[in-house]
Design a protein around this motif. Structure first.
Motif, mmCIF file in Angstrom:
data_model
loop_
_atom_site.group_PDB
_atom_site.id
_atom_site.type_symbol
_atom_site.label_atom_id
_atom_site.label_comp_id
_atom_site.label_asym_id
_atom_site.label_seq_id
_atom_site.Cartn_x
_atom_site.Cartn_y
_atom_site.Cartn_z
ATOM 1 N N SER A 127 0.833 -1.204 0.000
ATOM 2 C CA SER A 127 0.000 0.000 0.000
ATOM 3 C C SER A 127 0.867 1.252 0.000
ATOM 4 C CB SER A 127 -0.909 0.014 1.234
ATOM 5 O OG SER A 127 -0.163 0.337 2.387
ATOM 6 N N SER A 128 0.260 2.373 -0.395
ATOM 7 C CA SER A 128 1.002 3.633 -0.435
ATOM 8 C C SER A 128 1.440 4.047 0.961
ATOM 9 C CB SER A 128 0.133 4.728 -1.069
ATOM 10 O OG SER A 128 -1.089 4.869 -0.373
ATOM 11 N N ARG A 129 0.597 3.812 1.992
ATOM 12 C CA ARG A 129 0.971 4.182 3.362
ATOM 13 C C ARG A 129 2.098 3.292 3.870
ATOM 14 N NH1 ARG A 129 -3.651 5.988 7.518
ATOM 15 N NH2 ARG A 129 -1.717 6.317 8.665
ATOM 16 N N LEU A 131 3.278 -2.202 -6.557
ATOM 17 C CA LEU A 131 2.953 -0.888 -6.009
ATOM 18 C C LEU A 131 2.113 -0.124 -7.016
ATOM 19 C CD1 LEU A 131 6.281 -1.438 -5.300
ATOM 20 C CD2 LEU A 131 5.736 0.447 -3.786
ATOM 21 N N THR A 132 1.191 0.690 -6.506
ATOM 22 C CA THR A 132 0.370 1.513 -7.392
ATOM 23 C C THR A 132 1.154 2.737 -7.847
ATOM 24 O OG1 THR A 132 -0.554 2.797 -5.577
ATOM 25 C CG2 THR A 132 -1.714 0.779 -6.197
ATOM 26 N N THR A 178 0.193 5.734 -7.527
ATOM 27 C CA THR A 178 0.100 6.744 -6.473
ATOM 28 C C THR A 178 1.207 6.558 -5.453
ATOM 29 O OG1 THR A 178 -2.291 6.806 -6.762
ATOM 30 C CG2 THR A 178 -1.412 7.726 -4.719
ATOM 31 N N ALA A 179 1.451 5.307 -5.057
ATOM 32 C CA ALA A 179 2.505 5.046 -4.077
ATOM 33 C C ALA A 179 3.876 5.417 -4.637
ATOM 34 C CB ALA A 179 2.484 3.574 -3.670
ATOM 35 N N SER A 234 4.182 9.489 -4.908
ATOM 36 C CA SER A 234 3.988 10.345 -3.732
ATOM 37 C C SER A 234 5.293 11.001 -3.305
ATOM 38 C CB SER A 234 3.395 9.538 -2.575
ATOM 39 O OG SER A 234 4.254 8.468 -2.242
ATOM 40 N N THR A 241 11.281 7.051 -3.720
ATOM 41 C CA THR A 241 10.870 5.801 -4.351
ATOM 42 C C THR A 241 12.022 5.193 -5.141
ATOM 43 O OG1 THR A 241 8.574 6.521 -4.515
ATOM 44 C CG2 THR A 241 9.282 4.792 -6.023
#
Length: 857
Positions: A552-554, A583-584, A586-587, A590, A595
């Motif tokens: 998840s992004s979090r 990973l998406t 968005t993740a 961010s 990353t």
């Protein structure tokens, strides 16, 4: 007259449970000249000591473990018949000071001690205490020395003038002021002569003047001190603490018994205390940043509004307003500009409502409105839209422009609830519904919302126990290599075996894990569980199975992903290349720079990385080539209609082409039919996963199908397919049968479909050269069908065969290039066969000119 010797010789008791405080105060008072000092650490002994020694001042700490200062004052009160406790309290908390004064203390000193303040307050208190004692003695002398009253009053006035408090002497039988001190003149702004000329009732409040005679047999009477306002000469008022004593004057005839009462009233200016109380009251009820009522005062105001509405049969509307994306602005521009934004918004909010309405701030970025006498929902809607319009104008934050939106929840009295707490809670619930609906909107509360909120709370509580009680499990959905048809890996999918509910779908609980922050812990567990399963399959002889895990992004942004992966691989002794992280976009985007660093470290240890749901986010192509990734996964949204939607097909094919150009492999999610499979295989997609091959399975079942060598059926071999394939689409089965018989002698591979949907499936499964389609079909016309076919399969030759000869539709299709020819029903068999033969010849001449002569021959 009270002398300095009297003051410095006054008996003082110091009470504190800390020896260091006793020593400090004793040293301070001895240095100030006070000679009669006593101290004790035992709060229980204070009352007995005071009864024995009659102290002039007791310095009392409020907070003591054995016995609080309040309890000590309760014990002292019976010993002071006049109700005057000579107590000076020590307190650090402003609320405690006010409470102590209400309990009978005369004044307070603050911690830490200020020497000048302590000595001043002690000096003043001793003056007042000794003055009271002098007044009491003076009253006793009046009983026996009526002849000396004038001289004694003069001397007493001198003593009164020595204090800053205002003192008034009133002779009740004559209803006249006998004397006042200089403090009274300063307090009220009158000269002594002006004050003595005024009637007592115009100077002192009426509750202080209740008697003209004392009760029978009484010689004096002390009234409890209270607060009131006195009128000054300039007609302004001054707040005072007013204490009074009644004394029986000695009669002119010594045999006449008790004389008429004399009143001594002492007023102390408490303007500073009142201002401090008002400041504390304001701080307790108003938001310090915006000046709006805070949560406490807002609830009180709403309770009063509800009470009034019950009497008047009015309706009340509560709007709960939450600013969207305020946290991101606050984090970006800083807390100072965030506060400025809240101040500006609160001003705009106040301008949106009427004077009789109430605006309050309930939290960081949460505000609320109370609209009274609202008769219908439209008024609430109008105010909600006003608030939204007010936000649309940019905020100027010291040169930075910022815009915001708001999510607004609306609850109504008496329609939704009858008490303030429930009204606000329901409005908050409705606001949550507005946020879920996309923000920048409003929602009215409904009963269903409350059910959803309660269910959500129950779900959150259950999820917090799920990880501890090992209720999470993993299922595995296989991925299939389209070149070999064999299983190439699996994706680990989280499932929750909730007691009493069975297996809960991820869509129901994963968003809650994200919102509550539990996703980090659960994500770490998933990585560990996946590695444990890889090791178990290896040990059971299933073989090396590559497992993909969603991150998840979090979890990626807040957790230690590299550390979690490294520990899990080492613990279960699993080769890093068998673990794949999904990973998406968005993740990934961010924090793109972080990353790249994190993924680079994971790649170094051999972990594979894929971008999940590609095409639905906002990843930059410039960053995409910098990310150390191995795969792109086409989102199911583009696969679902890939055989019939030109737009979805174009996006999917673009992703495949781009991925291959970047030397990445492509996985298509959500493949549920053979046509989708063949379309993707024909267009060089590398892997697929979806229900067509298998749903997500428990680990045991998946191991079994891997061991059994399950795979996809082989695809169509283009070399083995007949050279000429004809597709006929018509909803009339008789027409399909007739055309099939007509063209069969010509050696074509003939495919038939009774609906456009079937036609798309046939196109996906077979390489079609010529299409003959009816114009009028349910759901989609022939020209609409062939228009989509033109975009999906532009090389096909498209023909309309219809009894409907609408000129406009025919011309439109021809002009757009959607059809090659338009033939009418009924047809001439020989002419139609010749035209179809020419259509195939045209196909080969356009697409493969070298083969056209041989194929047609």
């Amino acid at each position: 007259m009270i002398s300095q010797a009297d003051i410095y010789g006054a008996r003082i008791l110091i009470v504190d449970d800390q020896q260091v405080n006793l020593q400090l105060l004793e040293h301070l008072l001895e240095s100030g000249g006070y000679t009669s000092l006593t101290s004790t650490l035992d709060a229980h002994a204070v009352a007995a000591l005071h009864q024995q020694h009659q102290y002039d001042l007791i310095i009392l700490d409020l907070v003591m473990p054995a016995m609080s200062g309040y309890a000590v004052m309760d014990a002292l009160r019976p010993l002071e018949l006049e109700g005057y406790l000579p107590v000076l309290v020590i307190a650090a908390d402003p609320d405690a000071r006010l409470a102590a004064l209400a309990s009978g203390a005369r004044d307070f000193i603050s911690k830490p001690f200020d020497a000048l303040e302590v000595l001043t307050r002690i000096h003043n208190m001793l003056e007042v205490r000794l003055l009271h004692r002098a007044a009491r003695n003076y009253s006793a002398r009046l009983e026996t020395m009526v002849s000396q009253r004038t001289a004694e009053l003069r001397r007493f006035r001198g003593a009164m003038d020595a204090t800053s408090d205002a003192i008034f002497l009133v002779d009740m039988p004559d209803m006249a002021l006998v004397d006042v001190n200089d403090g009274a003149c300063r307090l009220l702004g009158h000269t002594r002569q002006e004050l003595l000329a005024l009637p007592p009732g115009s100077v002192l409040p009426s509750p202080v003047l209740p008697l003209t005679t004392l009760p029978e047999g009484a010689t004096h009477l002390a009234l409890e001190a209270g607060e009131c306002d006195l009128l000054r000469r300039d007609l302004s008022t001054v707040p005072v603490e007013l204490g009074s004593h009644w004394y029986a004057q000695a009669p002119e005839d010594a045999t006449a018994g008790t004389g008429a009462p004399l009143l001594i009233a002492v007023a102390r200016d408490i303007s500073e205390r009142r201002q401090a109380q008002e400041r504390l009251k304001h701080l307790a009820h108003y938001d310090s940043l915006t000046g709006l009522p805070n949560r406490s005062l807002f609830y009180q105001t709403l309770a009063q509004a509800v009470e009034l509405a019950q009497e008047k049969s009015w309706r009340i509307v509560v709007l709960f307003i939450a600013l969207d994306r305020f946290k991101s602005i606050n984090d970006t521009l800083g807390a100072a500009l965030g506060d400025e934004l809240l101040r500006q918004f609160s001003n705009r909010l106040v301008a949106c409502v009427r004077l009789r309405d109430t605006v309050g701030r309930l939290g960081d970025d949460e505000f609320a409105l109370i609209l009274t006498m609202s008769r219908n929902q439209q008024e609430a809607v109008a105010v909600a839209n006003q608030v939204r319009d007010a936000l649309r104008a940019p905020f100027d934050l010291r040169g930075h422009a910022a815009t915001l939106t708001a999510s607004i929840g609306i609850a109504m009295y008496p329609d939704d609830a009858l008490d303030p707490e429930t009204l606000i809670r329901y409005a908050n619930t409705a606001m949550g519904g507005a946020k879920q609906a996309g923000r920048d909107g409003y929602r009215f509360f409904t009963a269903g919302m409350n059910v959803q909120v309660l269910a959500r709370l129950d779900l959150e509580l259950a999820l917090r126990h799920a990880l501890e009680h090992e209720q999470f499990i993993l299922h595995y959905q296989p991925k299939v290599d389209l070149r070999t048809g064999r299983i190439s890996g699996v994706e680990a999918l989280l499932r929750w075996r909730r007691p009493g509910y069975g297996l809960v779908a991820p869509a129901e609980f994963v968003p809650v894990l994200e919102d509550t922050g539990l996703i980090g812990r659960v994500g770490s567990w998933v990585i560990g569980a996946a590695c444990r399963q890889i090791a178990q399959w290896r040990d059971e002889g299933v073989g090396p199975v590559r497992v993909a895990v969603n991150v998840s992004s979090r979890q990626f942004a807040e957790g230690d992903l590299e550390g979690e992966v490294t520990r899990a691989l080492a613990q279960h002794q699993v080769p890093a290349e068998l673990l794949e992280l999904e990973l998406t976009e968005t993740a990934l985007m961010s924090n793109a720079e972080r990353t790249i660093v994190v993924l680079g470290k994971l790649k170094k240890i051999g972990v594979k990385v894929a971008i999940d749901d590609f095409g639905t986010g906002y990843s930059s192509l410039a960053y995409l080539q910098r990310f150390p990734i191995d795969k792109l996964k086409i989102d199911i949204a583009f696969v679902r209609n890939i055989t019939s939607s030109p737009n979805d097909a174009a996006i999917a094919l673009a992703i495949i082409s781009m991925a291959h150009s970047l030397k990445l492999s492509v996985v298509a999610e959500g493949v549920e039919s053979r046509p989708q499979l063949e379309y993707l295989r024909r267009n060089r997609c590398d892997e697929i996963q979806g229900f067509y091959f298998s749903r997500a399975l428990p680990a045991l079942e998946l191991g079994q199908i891997i061991t059994a060598g399950a795979g996809l059926p082989p695809g169509h071999d283009p070399a083995a397919q007949p050279a000429q394939t004809l597709l006929i689409v018509d909803d009339d089965v008789n027409v399909l049968s007739s055309l099939h018989r007509l063209f069969r002698p010509d050696g074509y591979q003939i495919l038939t479909a009774s609906t456009p949907a079937e036609g798309f499936e046939m196109l996906a499964l077979h390489r079609v050269h010529v299409i003959v389609c009816d114009q009028r079909m349910p759901g989609m016309s022939g020209t609409e069908f062939l228009s989509k076919v033109k975009e999906l399969y532009p090389e096909t030759i498209r023909i309309i065969l219809s009894g409907y000869t609408g000129l406009e539709a025919v011309l439109d299709s021809i002009n757009r290039g959607a059809i090659y020819r338009f033939y009418t029903k009924p047809w001439d068999d020989t002419t139609l066969r010749d035209n179809i033969r020419l259509a195939f010849q045209h196909y080969w001449m356009v697409n493969q000119p070298g083969l056209a002569r041989a194929v047609v021959r």
